[in-house]
Enzyme design. Structure first.
Site, PDB file in Angstrom:
ATOM      1  CG  HIS A   1      38.496  35.819  37.906  1.00 13.80           C
ATOM      2  ND1 HIS A   1      39.740  35.241  37.949  1.00 13.80           N
ATOM      3  CD2 HIS A   1      38.235  36.242  39.164  1.00 13.80           C
ATOM      4  CE1 HIS A   1      40.201  35.318  39.194  1.00 13.80           C
ATOM      5  NE2 HIS A   1      39.314  35.907  39.950  1.00 13.80           N
ATOM      6  CG  ASP A  48      35.053  30.980  35.339  1.00 14.91           C
ATOM      7  OD1 ASP A  48      34.593  30.415  36.345  1.00 14.91           O
ATOM      8  OD2 ASP A  48      35.869  31.919  35.397  1.00 14.91           O
ATOM      9  CD  GLN A  65      31.963  34.761  41.814  1.00 12.40           C
ATOM     10  OE1 GLN A  65      31.001  34.824  42.587  1.00 12.40           O
ATOM     11  NE2 GLN A  65      33.209  34.855  42.242  1.00 12.40           N
ATOM     12  CE  LYS A 123      35.322  31.852  43.396  1.00  6.43           C
ATOM     13  NZ  LYS A 123      35.932  32.991  44.073  1.00  6.43           N
ATOM     14  CB  CYS A 129      40.847  38.795  39.625  1.00  2.27           C
ATOM     15  SG  CYS A 129      41.774  38.604  41.123  1.00  2.27           S
TER      16      CYS A 129
HETATM   17  N1  7TS Z   1      36.495  32.606  37.737  1.00  2.00           N
HETATM   18  C1  7TS Z   1      35.650  33.461  38.342  1.00  2.00           C
HETATM   19  C2  7TS Z   1      34.459  33.962  37.621  1.00  2.00           C
HETATM   20  C3  7TS Z   1      35.915  33.826  39.667  1.00  2.00           C
HETATM   21  O1  7TS Z   1      35.079  34.671  40.276  1.00  2.00           O
HETATM   22  C4  7TS Z   1      37.056  33.320  40.331  1.00  2.00           C
HETATM   23  C5  7TS Z   1      37.432  33.752  41.715  1.00  2.00           C
HETATM   24  C6  7TS Z   1      37.867  32.411  39.651  1.00  2.00           C
HETATM   25  C7  7TS Z   1      37.558  32.089  38.350  1.00  2.00           C
HETATM   26  C8  7TS Z   1      39.051  31.771  40.292  1.00  2.00           C
HETATM   27  O2  7TS Z   1      38.631  30.869  41.263  1.00  2.00           O
HETATM   28  P1  7TS Z   1      39.697  30.113  42.186  1.00  2.00           P
HETATM   29  O3  7TS Z   1      38.855  29.405  43.199  1.00  2.00           O
HETATM   30  O4  7TS Z   1      40.444  29.186  41.315  1.00  2.00           O
HETATM   31  O5  7TS Z   1      40.548  31.190  42.775  1.00  2.00           O
HETATM   32  N2  7TS Z   1      36.870  34.974  42.085  1.00  2.00           N
HETATM   33  C9  7TS Z   1      37.176  35.728  43.175  1.00  2.00           C
HETATM   34  C10 7TS Z   1      36.524  36.918  43.465  1.00  2.00           C
HETATM   35  O6  7TS Z   1      35.606  37.390  42.805  1.00  2.00           O
HETATM   36  N3  7TS Z   1      37.041  37.429  44.592  1.00  2.00           N
HETATM   37  O7  7TS Z   1      38.012  36.606  45.023  1.00  2.00           O
HETATM   38  C11 7TS Z   1      38.106  35.538  44.142  1.00  2.00           C
END
Ligand code: 7TS
Length: 404
Positions: free
Chosen positions: A121, A198, A201, A224, A362
């Site tokens: 991501h 990371d 997910q 999530k 992303c």
């Molecule tokens: N890393 C991964 C693998 C992610 O899927 C996401 C967000 C992030 C980092 C960032 O997370 P945040 O909570 O700090 O924003 N992924 C997604 C997505 O797949 N669709 O919307 C956000």
């Protein structure tokens, strides 16, 4: 087996209609929905114990502080961290990763190397690029194959004594591929590199064991995994968190402040400057309890059934291609239909009540690899049903007819 209808009744939003149709929520990869118990816990916090933490002797402040620290303990046990002070509250995965990259700015030197994967991501690419620009270190990328799997031989060939950090996601958000992180961590440690995983997910689908994995950092988001937005966790091994400088300066992260010099508080407070998202942090613990009550074995069984059904039904559609065909997958299906832009499908099926994400998710390097502008991504949670998948397949077929 789970009683899905009973579980769905825990999530008030799921009984809504959207555009006059029953909501089918398949954008769980972006954020999960929240059970009533989580919504109630937020209200209860503000109604009963709202106060700032770690600073008041008064009763409410102590109640709020206790609840916050109880939640930290829940996270510690959930991910099997050795110490509670290795669990830092953050605002999300992005914050956690930036905290680490900022810390490494004082460690990396020109000529050092950072390895990321081609499945990341943007949150786990851009901060490392910024770090390399600041320090003169070089960014290397683990390539992937047509199935969306990282190529382990190529990874091992990238490793050397120059490698200082390896970072990879546990599960790819765009393709759903589960990466062999234990193997990656072992190989990275063999050359003395630190490893950040990371887990954004992964945490909705499984319970990571950070001691068993032996990762140095594990970052994830609360929103999530049925928790509130603006919550997240950075796990860091004690020795690393002691080595890294603070990310932000401010209240609560100090031992002593004079104009000549400031000394920093012990872990975890050294990394928790300012008033945190107190309600969010406390209620993340409620969300974790909720998921554990359902049980991750049950969650996985339900999600495996959803993934298998969705894969089979979608492949009935002529001209449909699934991206991320590797064996080890979480409940995510990313696909396109020949000659049709993913956005057009997404817009039409939204009119039919079906929420999916379209675009590059992303993860532009993945889209570049497949030479596509984006995909349609359906990401499933344990509260989704086989009938909802059938509804999505029918909606996609309808969209295909309209657009061809
Ligand atoms: N890393 C991964 C693998 C992610 O899927 C996401 C967000 C992030 C980092 C960032 O997370 P945040 O909570 O700090 O924003 N992924 C997604 C997505 O797949 N669709 O919307 C956000």
């Amino acid at each position: 087996m789970l009683d899905i209808q009973k579980i769905r009744a825990d999530f008030p939003i799921l009984s809504q209609t959207v555009n006059g149709k029953p909501l089918v929520y398949f954008d769980n990869g972006a954020t999960s929905q929240k059970p009533q118990i989580v919504i109630d816990a937020i209200e209860k916090y503000y109604q009963e114990i709202n106060a700032n933490i770690h600073r008041g002797v008064h009763t409410l402040s102590q109640l709020a502080t206790d609840a916050y620290e109880v939640s930290r303990g829940k996270v510690q046990h959930h991910i099997n961290a050795k110490f509670a002070h290795e669990v830092l509250f953050t605002s999300g995965t992005t914050f956690g990763i930036n905290l680490v990259t900022n810390g490494f700015a004082s460690i990396l030197k020109p000529g050092d190397e950072v390895i990321v994967s081609s499945l990341e991501h943007h949150s786990n690419i851009v901060p490392w690029q910024m770090l390399c620009e600041r320090t003169g270190a070089t960014l290397k990328v683990i390539p992937m194959n047509e199935d969306g799997e990282l190529i382990m031989e190529a990874f091992e060939a990238l490793l050397s004594e120059k490698t200082k950090v390896v970072t990879v996601n546990h599960i790819s958000n765009a393709l759903g591929i589960i990466n062999p992180i234990k193997h990656i961590i072992e190989k990275a440690h063999a050359v003395g590199a630190a490893v950040l995983i990371d887990g954004a997910q992964a945490v909705p689908h499984l319970k990571p064991d950070v001691q068993d994995l032996d990762c140095d950092f594990y970052a994830f988001s609360g929103h999530k995994m049925c928790g509130p937005t603006g919550t997240g966790i950075l796990y860091g091994k004690e020795e690393w968190l002691n080595k890294l400088p603070p990310y932000q300066g401010g209240g609560e992260m100090i031992k002593e402040v004079t104009f000549e010099k400031t000394t920093y508080a012990d872990l975890p407070h050294k990394f928790e400057a300012g008033t945190p998202n107190i309600a969010g942090g406390i209620v993340l613990g409620t969300a974790i309890d909720y998921l554990n009550n359902i049980g991750f074995d049950n969650i996985q069984k339900q999600e495996e059934a959803l993934l298998a059904h969705a894969t089979k039904r979608l492949l009935e559609i002529e001209g449909l291609r699934i991206y991320g065909t590797g064996k080890n997958k979480a409940s995510v299906v990313s696909f396109n239909i020949d000659g049709i832009h993913p956005y057009d499908i997404g817009s039409i099926i939204d009119k039919l009540g079906i929420a999916v994400r379209t675009g590059h998710h992303c993860a532009q390097p993945i889209m570049n690899f497949f030479c596509i502008p984006g995909t349609i991504r359906a990401s499933f949670s344990f509260y989704n049903t086989i009938e909802e998948i059938d509804a999505m397949v029918e909606a996609v077929k309808k969209a295909q007819t309209m657009l061809s």
